[in-house]
Design an enzyme around this catalytic site. Structure first.
Site, PDB file in Angstrom:
ATOM      1  CD  GLU A   1      33.132  32.102  49.194  1.00  0.00           C
ATOM      2  OE1 GLU A   1      33.576  31.831  48.068  1.00  0.00           O
ATOM      3  OE2 GLU A   1      33.487  33.095  49.858  1.00  0.00           O
TER       4      GLU A   1
ATOM      5  CG  ASP B   1      38.611  35.242  51.402  1.00  0.00           C
ATOM      6  OD1 ASP B   1      39.561  34.674  50.840  1.00  0.00           O
ATOM      7  OD2 ASP B   1      37.559  35.550  50.812  1.00  0.00           O
TER       8      ASP B   1
ATOM      9  CD  GLU C   1      39.263  37.858  46.459  1.00  0.00           C
ATOM     10  OE1 GLU C   1      39.922  36.799  46.440  1.00  0.00           O
ATOM     11  OE2 GLU C   1      38.071  37.905  46.790  1.00  0.00           O
TER      12      GLU C   1
HETATM   13  C1  BDP Z   1      37.143  34.437  47.915  1.00  0.00           C
HETATM   14  C2  BDP Z   1      36.900  34.941  46.540  1.00  0.00           C
HETATM   15  C3  BDP Z   1      36.053  34.021  45.729  1.00  0.00           C
HETATM   16  C4  BDP Z   1      36.644  32.615  45.793  1.00  0.00           C
HETATM   17  C5  BDP Z   1      36.775  32.187  47.230  1.00  0.00           C
HETATM   18  C6  BDP Z   1      37.461  30.833  47.375  1.00  0.00           C
HETATM   19  O1  BDP Z   1      36.272  36.201  46.626  1.00  0.00           O
HETATM   20  O2  BDP Z   1      36.024  34.507  44.425  1.00  0.00           O
HETATM   21  O3  BDP Z   1      35.854  31.735  45.082  1.00  0.00           O
HETATM   22  O4  BDP Z   1      37.549  33.106  47.930  1.00  0.00           O
HETATM   23  O5  BDP Z   1      38.626  30.827  47.705  1.00  0.00           O
HETATM   24  O6  BDP Z   1      38.209  35.177  48.403  1.00  0.00           O
HETATM   25  O7  BDP Z   1      36.837  29.810  47.165  1.00  0.00           O
END
Ligand code: BDP
Length: 701
Positions: A294, A368, A396
């Site tokens: 990401e 996720d 989340e």
């Molecule tokens: C996602 C979240 C993000 C996290 C990412 C992670 O939206 O904020 O940074 O996972 O786990 O679910 O690195």
């Protein structure tokens, strides 16, 4: 001031915070209110006339003082701590014994009749035993005549905090960070100790205090001192501190031109940094790393692998016995690929290439933290690499702090899944606890749901998720029901009818949520609020950050084809697992749309068409929130008024939102299915445009 006086002062603050007439939830499951039944109290009191403690190490002292505080509250009488039982009986002896038949160092044994002996091979074992003994009283179990041994099944039982230097928490819904970075290291908020107590009481022994999207500031001398101050508070509770690190830190704060893991200067920078950290925090746990994920930089920026990156850090930490926890949460911005397959594709080829002090941390599902995901295929294919589990406690994708979702069933569903890696009964739990592949390191982490809200978790019932996570990290064979029952008794009420009602609410809450949010294998991990469903969302900088990428609704049907005709993600599982899911006729309905694109009119095993089944689930899910409200109303007399009103208010919000979310999905999907809402359900009162507006307005706040 000596240690004892400080402790008593803290204890008074703790007790004042939660006097029975004003219970704001601060005391969590460590309430220790007076046991109402006088004869029960007297029975316990006969076995708890004194606490004998011969050692005086900080962790042993903690054990004795926690026990003392708990007994004082539960029994309503002072229980002295003495240095030896002598020939007295009727007391509790806390002791370490190197030859104890526990399986590992943190295990404990509780035995005895005339005196109750709580022993561990180490101080930490005694501490966990002391909390276990208190739990017996809190849940109305006998304490004398016990003969039990308990061992943690997993070595590293951790919380991961996604907290930032400015006090914000990524995906945090219970206020701001617990850590007051600007006040540390000078001012120690008493809450830090209370945090440690709560964790120790459920067996958590490690905490990563900062966000995986890490700031390099945490590695500066200024911040390391702050982190060291927290470590000092946590140490007497058997908790080690860890840091998330920013991979290019050698560039951002070290002045180097590169962060290439094979560059000798970079290696030296990290080795020096490790030495600096261990001078301040001799028992520092290690680093957690999110890299090439990401947008976070990582070793691949230098054409190196995840293993190169992890091993470089591992070498810096090894002389100090520190470890590297390297996350497997990776996926590329390739719209044609299936994000489901990404982590496996990057990590499986690296099996066996990681240094001994590296553990790869894998999210429970391949995407996720969705409300229901199949287990990540990685768990079945890396026998030579210790794999740790990452669960998410913060909600989340589970309605933040307004929706009730008891998460133990989510955790258990994954842990109990069979990977078939070494034949039948190769559960995920057995992979991560090391029993299948004899991993030298085992770990489990929960992304914390705590914050500065007075009750720690925002939703009062979300405390149960923190609690259940810790207890399952210790022993993954415990049932969701047993843990819910335990937590309710320790936290809300011991009245049997109400315990049963609340336990039942907790146990059903996850399926209720899934029904009105993402039934039958839908998912919704797109950008934006991560709150209300926006199934129409089709624009983003990358295709896998849109909603339509995941549900694939079209005029023919719904769902992501992951069979050989589609992305073939199913091939990442063992044949026995594939068999469970690859035939749309037999695939269990909760997983159907994860793996198949199903025609709207297809008849399912329930006798309904896909469309009718979806509507049934969306509507009954939303209606069931009304059932939750009714159940909660029944426990009013047994739950303190502050918590009762808090939960009742949140359930009312949840009810409103569940209808809104149901409407969002059914109105949007109806554009493709072109089918009416089946009887007896009534069509939504609002239009799709109105729902879209609601979401836009929500996002403005
Ligand atoms: C996602 C979240 C993000 C996290 C990412 C992670 O939206 O904020 O940074 O996972 O786990 O679910 O690195």
């Amino acid at each position: 001031m000596n240690y004892k006086i400080i402790f008593l002062l803290l204890l008074t603050t703790w007790c004042r915070a939660g006097a029975p007439d004003r219970d704001d939830g601060y005391r969590l499951w460590l309430k220790y209110d007076l046991i109402k039944d006088a004869s029960q109290r007297a029975t316990y009191a006969r076995s708890a006339q004194f606490i004998a403690l011969s050692g005086n190490t900080p962790v042993l002292k903690t054990a004795a003082e926690e026990l003392q505080a708990g007994l004082q509250g539960l029994l309503g009488k002072a229980v002295p701590i003495v240095t030896s039982a002598g020939n007295k009986t009727g007391g509790i002896i806390l002791t370490t014994r190197a030859d104890l038949p526990t399986r590992n160092d943190e295990g404990y044994q509780i035995t005895g009749k005339q005196n109750i002996t709580v022993s561990g091979r180490t101080d930490a074992g005694v501490l966990y035993g002391a909390f276990a003994l208190l739990r017996q009283l809190q849940t109305g179990q006998p304490i004398s005549g016990l003969s039990l041994i308990s061992n943690p099944k997993i070595q590293l039982r951790m919380l991961n905090h996604w907290d930032n230097t400015d006090g914000s928490i990524e995906r945090g819904y219970a206020g701001s960070s617990l850590w007051n970075w600007y006040e540390l290291p000078e001012r120690i908020d008493p809450r830090y100790r209370d945090y440690a107590r709560a964790n120790a009481s459920i067996g958590i022994n490690g905490t990563v205090v900062n966000n995986v999207n890490a700031s390099s500031r945490f590695l500066t001398a200024e911040y390391l001192e702050k982190v060291a101050a927290l470590a000092n508070v946590f140490r007497p509770y058997g908790i080690k501190i860890y840091l998330s690190v920013y991979f290019p830190a050698p560039k951002t704060i070290g002045g180097l031109k590169t962060a290439d893991p094979l560059d000798p200067e970079v290696n030296k920078w990290w080795a020096d940094k490790a030495t600096e950290i261990y001078k301040l925090i001799p028992d520092f746990g290690g680093f957690l790393v999110k890299a090439n994920s990401e947008g976070q930089p990582g070793p691949q920026d230098y054409n190196r692998t995840h293993a190169d990156g992890a091993n470089m850090l591992a070498k810096a930490l090894a002389p100090h016995k520190g470890i590297v926890i390297w996350r497997a949460f990776v996926y590329k911005a390739d719209g044609k690929a299936d994000r489901f397959k990404a982590a496996y594709e990057e990590f499986q080829p690296l099996d066996g290439q990681f240094d001994k002090n590296v553990i790869v941390q894998v999210k429970n599902g391949p995407i996720d933290f969705q409300p229901r995901e199949p287990f990540s295929p990685i768990f079945g294919v890396m026998p030579k690499t210790p794999l740790g589990m990452e669960f998410q406690l913060t909600q989340e994708y589970l309605g933040f702090a307004t929706h009730l979702v008891y998460e133990a069933p989510i955790f258990k569903e994954c842990l109990d899944s069979d990977t078939y890696v070494t034949g039948k009964n190769s559960t995920v739990a057995k992979v991560i606890d090391g029993s299948l592949h004899a991993y030298p390191l085992t770990a489990i982490a929960g992304v914390a749901n705590t914050g500065s809200d007075r009750n720690w978790t925002g939703h009062p019932l979300a405390q149960a998720n923190w609690y259940a996570f810790g207890r399952l990290a210790w022993d993954h064979s415990l049932s969701s029901e047993a843990l819910a029952n335990e937590w309710v008794k320790m936290t809300l009420t011991t009245e049997p009818a109400s315990v049963k009602t609340i336990t039942d609410m907790l146990l059903k809450s996850r399926d209720i949520y899934v029904n009105y949010n993402t039934p039958m294998g839908l998912s919704r991990p797109w950008t934006g609020a991560h709150f209300a469903p926006e199934p129409w969302q089709n624009r983003s900088s990358r295709p896998d950050w849109t909603a339509i990428y995941y549900h694939r609704a079209d005029s023919l049907g719904l769902g992501f084809d992951r069979t050989a005709k589609g992305s073939n993600a199913l091939a990442q599982y063992r044949p026995e697992v594939q068999q469970q899911w690859n035939n749309p006729e037999t695939c269990p309905l909760p997983y159907l749309l994860w793996f198949h694109h199903v025609p709207w009119t297809k008849k399912l095993s329930t006798g309904r068409t896909l469309w009718d089944e979806l509507c049934t689930r969306f509507y009954t899910g939303a209606d069931s929130v009304g059932w939750l409200q009714k159940q909660w109303a029944q426990v009013k007399k047994d739950v303190n008024p502050e918590t009762f009103d808090n939960v009742a208010g949140r359930l009312a919000t949840q009810q409103k939102e569940a209808i809104w979310w149901r409407d969002a999905w059914v109105l949007y999907l109806q554009e493709f299915s072109r089918q009416p809402i089946p009887a007896p359900f009534k069509k939504p009162e609002r239009s799709l445009d109105e729902v879209k507006q609601l979401v836009e307005i929500y996002k403005m706040r």
